[in-house]
Write an enzyme that holds these catalytic residues in place. Structure first.
Site, PDB file in Angstrom:
ATOM      1  N   ARG A  44      99.977 -31.541  27.635  1.00 57.41           N
ATOM      2  CA  ARG A  44     101.106 -30.936  28.357  1.00 57.41           C
ATOM      3  C   ARG A  44     101.455 -29.533  27.869  1.00 57.41           C
ATOM      4  O   ARG A  44     102.253 -28.836  28.504  1.00 57.41           O
ATOM      5  CB  ARG A  44     102.303 -31.882  28.344  1.00 57.41           C
ATOM      6  CG  ARG A  44     102.125 -33.023  29.353  1.00 57.41           C
ATOM      7  CD  ARG A  44     103.378 -33.856  29.444  1.00 57.41           C
ATOM      8  NE  ARG A  44     103.602 -34.569  28.213  1.00 57.41           N
ATOM      9  CZ  ARG A  44     103.300 -35.853  28.005  1.00 57.41           C
ATOM     10  NH1 ARG A  44     102.800 -36.557  28.973  1.00 57.41           N
ATOM     11  NH2 ARG A  44     103.530 -36.415  26.853  1.00 57.41           N
ATOM     12  N   GLU A  95     102.696 -43.323  13.874  1.00 57.70           N
ATOM     13  CA  GLU A  95     103.424 -44.554  13.546  1.00 57.70           C
ATOM     14  C   GLU A  95     102.434 -45.674  13.181  1.00 57.70           C
ATOM     15  O   GLU A  95     102.616 -46.393  12.218  1.00 57.70           O
ATOM     16  CB  GLU A  95     104.271 -44.958  14.741  1.00 57.70           C
ATOM     17  CG  GLU A  95     105.436 -45.838  14.359  1.00 57.70           C
ATOM     18  CD  GLU A  95     106.335 -46.089  15.557  1.00 57.70           C
ATOM     19  OE1 GLU A  95     106.232 -45.343  16.560  1.00 57.70           O
ATOM     20  OE2 GLU A  95     107.123 -47.048  15.476  1.00 57.70           O
TER      21      GLU A  95
HETATM   22  P1  AMP Z   1     105.921 -36.112  18.145  1.00 57.42           P
HETATM   23  O1  AMP Z   1     104.640 -35.841  17.409  1.00 57.42           O
HETATM   24  O2  AMP Z   1     106.594 -37.371  17.732  1.00 57.42           O
HETATM   25  O3  AMP Z   1     106.884 -34.911  18.070  1.00 57.42           O
HETATM   26  O4  AMP Z   1     105.528 -36.351  19.676  1.00 57.42           O
HETATM   27  C1  AMP Z   1     105.332 -35.277  20.507  1.00 57.42           C
HETATM   28  C2  AMP Z   1     104.284 -35.548  21.557  1.00 57.42           C
HETATM   29  O5  AMP Z   1     104.464 -36.814  22.194  1.00 57.42           O
HETATM   30  C3  AMP Z   1     104.398 -34.491  22.649  1.00 57.42           C
HETATM   31  O6  AMP Z   1     103.092 -34.064  22.979  1.00 57.42           O
HETATM   32  C4  AMP Z   1     105.081 -35.175  23.818  1.00 57.42           C
HETATM   33  O7  AMP Z   1     104.452 -34.810  25.007  1.00 57.42           O
HETATM   34  C5  AMP Z   1     104.941 -36.681  23.542  1.00 57.42           C
HETATM   35  N1  AMP Z   1     106.238 -37.427  23.608  1.00 57.42           N
HETATM   36  C6  AMP Z   1     106.834 -38.090  22.580  1.00 57.42           C
HETATM   37  N2  AMP Z   1     107.973 -38.673  22.962  1.00 57.42           N
HETATM   38  C7  AMP Z   1     108.145 -38.377  24.261  1.00 57.42           C
HETATM   39  C8  AMP Z   1     109.164 -38.677  25.236  1.00 57.42           C
HETATM   40  N3  AMP Z   1     110.256 -39.401  24.946  1.00 57.42           N
HETATM   41  N4  AMP Z   1     109.013 -38.176  26.480  1.00 57.42           N
HETATM   42  C9  AMP Z   1     107.926 -37.419  26.795  1.00 57.42           C
HETATM   43  N5  AMP Z   1     106.934 -37.122  25.935  1.00 57.42           N
HETATM   44  C10 AMP Z   1     107.029 -37.583  24.676  1.00 57.42           C
END
Ligand code: AMP
Length: 176
Positions: free
Chosen positions: A63, A100
């Site tokens: 994305r 996780e």
């Molecule tokens: P993180 O590494 O936990 O910051 O997760 C970020 C990645 O997961 C990004 O590439 C987001 O596109 C996706 N992501 C995580 N949580 C969500 C959410 N609640 N809604 C949409 N995309 C998410």
């Protein structure tokens, strides 16, 4: 009159329990579908970075591949993809990081950046910050002059920004 940010927030679709129960998924496709919102987002991001001397926008699969190139054309910079292992065709370097459950990895082409580059790293959403921190570490292996970090959306409750060193400017457009 609503602000530009409020207009954008209203355009993001919330999908409860996707992809697994308990997750409130922020769907940005509804923002991108709306021509006015896409233009507003592009304008806000351009205004934030136009005077920072950015030379490369780096987007995270998948994305980060939507606004990344849009921003790169507006800033008159190149665009660099960070991808999952096995997707980039030339020599790569890799960063492995903890999720996780288990580990994950991301790669960038070895010759993607030089020490003269000022990098803007972009992804759609900041949750825990694990993915972007790994991307920062990966990009820093190529020793660019400076790295800026940008997201469209920040999930404020998760405090993902706190993962990053204070000398990295982390900017988000919408807090949800
Ligand atoms: P993180 O590494 O936990 O910051 O997760 C970020 C990645 O997961 C990004 O590439 C987001 O596109 C996706 N992501 C995580 N949580 C969500 C959410 N609640 N809604 C949409 N995309 C998410």
């Amino acid at each position: 009159m609503i602000t530009r940010e409020e207009r954008l927030k209203e355009s993001v679709r919330n999908i409860p329990d996707f992809p697994i129960p308990g997750i409130q998924f922020k769907d940005v496709t509804t923002l991108f579908k709306d021509a006015e919102c896409l233009q507003i987002l592009s304008d806000i991001m351009y205004e934030k970075y136009k005077d920072k001397g950015i030379t490369k926008v780096v987007g995270i699969e998948s994305r980060g591949f939507i606004m990344g190139p849009i921003l790169a054309t507006r800033l008159n910079t190149g665009f660099i993809p960070i991808r999952k292992p096995g997707k980039l065709p030339a020599d790569t370097i890799e960063e492995v990081y903890n999720k996780e459950y288990g580990t994950d990895a991301i790669q960038i082409h070895k010759d993607a950046l030089s020490e003269d580059d000022v990098v803007l790293l972009h992804d759609d959403l900041l949750a825990t910050g694990g993915t972007m921190l790994a991307a920062c570490n990966l990009v820093n292996k190529l020793k660019p002059k400076k790295v800026y970090v940008n997201f469209i959306i920040e999930l404020a409750d998760l405090n993902g920004k706190e993962l990053f060193d204070k000398d990295i400017e982390v900017e988000t457009i919408l807090s949800m």
